[in-house]
Each structure stands twice: as structure tokens, then as C-alpha cells.
Design a protein around this motif. Structure first.
Motif: not given
Length: 140
Positions: A38-40, A42, A60, A62, A102, A121, A133-135, A137
Motif C-alpha cells: 500500500t502506498h500512502f 500525504q 492520506a 492511498q 527512510k 519517503e 507499505a510506503d509513506y 510526505f
């Protein structure tokens, strides 16, 4: 977990966003991502403010699964790389702590070389070092 180099992972992650050919882009994504990763994202402040004004409590966006992420990357490539003449590069600062990587990234004008944006990232990896999971910003 393996001893995969975090900077190599960051560089491959950034590279998937600028691959022009759809088949090669899909192959790059499949090598990096867990099937249900999952790519999140912001979203920018203005989008978050509009969402809050409409009563949404989530800030967010996604995309879940390889097909959804492939669509996300393809649209980003079309808008930012092909149409706007931008590219992306890693900040060469990737670090790994257990299953997390990170790193920072930059958005660069291909015409002038000027840095016009960037972000942070955070990737969470599965036992095969694929992204689960990919967050993202932007602007961080």
C-alpha cells in the motif's frame, strides 16, 4: 529480512517513477512491491484543508496493490515527467532500521537542473525486502 542495501532500494524506488515505457515500468514495480503493498500519500495542505472542510477525517490518499500503484506511477509520470519536464532523484541519505527504510528525494527540472520540490519517503518491507507499505510526505 535480507541485508539489502537501503540506498540501492531507494534508488530503484525513485527510478520506477521515471521509466517511460509501460512494460518496463510494470517490471520495476513488480520487483519492488509486495503484491498487496500500500502506498500512502500525504496530500498537499490545500487538499487536506478541502477534505477537512467536507468532513473527512483522513488526511492520506492511498493506492493498494500492484495494479493500483502502477496506475499511480503511470499518472505521475505522465503529469510530472512527460508533461512538466521534471525528474526525481534520491537524496542519497537512505538508512535502514530493521524492516524500515527512510530517505529523502528531490523533484528536479530537466531543463534547468533546479530543485523544485521534494519530500520524505518511509518504506516498510516484508520478509523478502519488498515494499508492503510506503509513506510519502511531499514537501517534508
Amino acid at each position: 529480512m535480507t541485508d539489502a542495501d537501503p540506498q540501492d532500494l531507494a534508488d530503484r524506488y525513485i527510478a520506477q517513477w521515471v521509466v517511460p515505457e509501460a512494460t518496463a515500468r510494470r517490471a520495476a514495480i513488480e520487483q519492488l512491491w509486495a503484491e498487496e503493498g500500500t502506498h500512502f500519500l500525504q496530500p498537499p495542505v490545500e487538499i487536506r484543508e478541502i477534505a477537512t472542510g467536507l468532513g473527512f477525517d483522513r488526511s492520506a490518499l492511498q493506492a493498494r496493490g500492484i495494479d493500483a500503484f502502477e496506475t499511480r506511477v503511470a499518472r505521475s509520470h505522465e503529469q510530472f515527467v512527460k508533461e512538466a519536464g521534471l525528474t526525481f532523484r534520491s537524496g542519497n541519505d537512505a538508512v535502514r532500521l530493521h524492516d524500515m527504510v527512510k530517505f529523502s528525494w528531490q523533484t528536479v527540472s530537466t531543463g534547468t537542473g533546479e530543485v523544485v520540490g521534494g519530500g520524505l519517503e518511509i518504506l516498510i518491507l516484508d520478509e523478502h525486502d519488498r515494499i508492503k507499505a510506503d509513506y510519502m510526505f511531499p514537501g517534508a
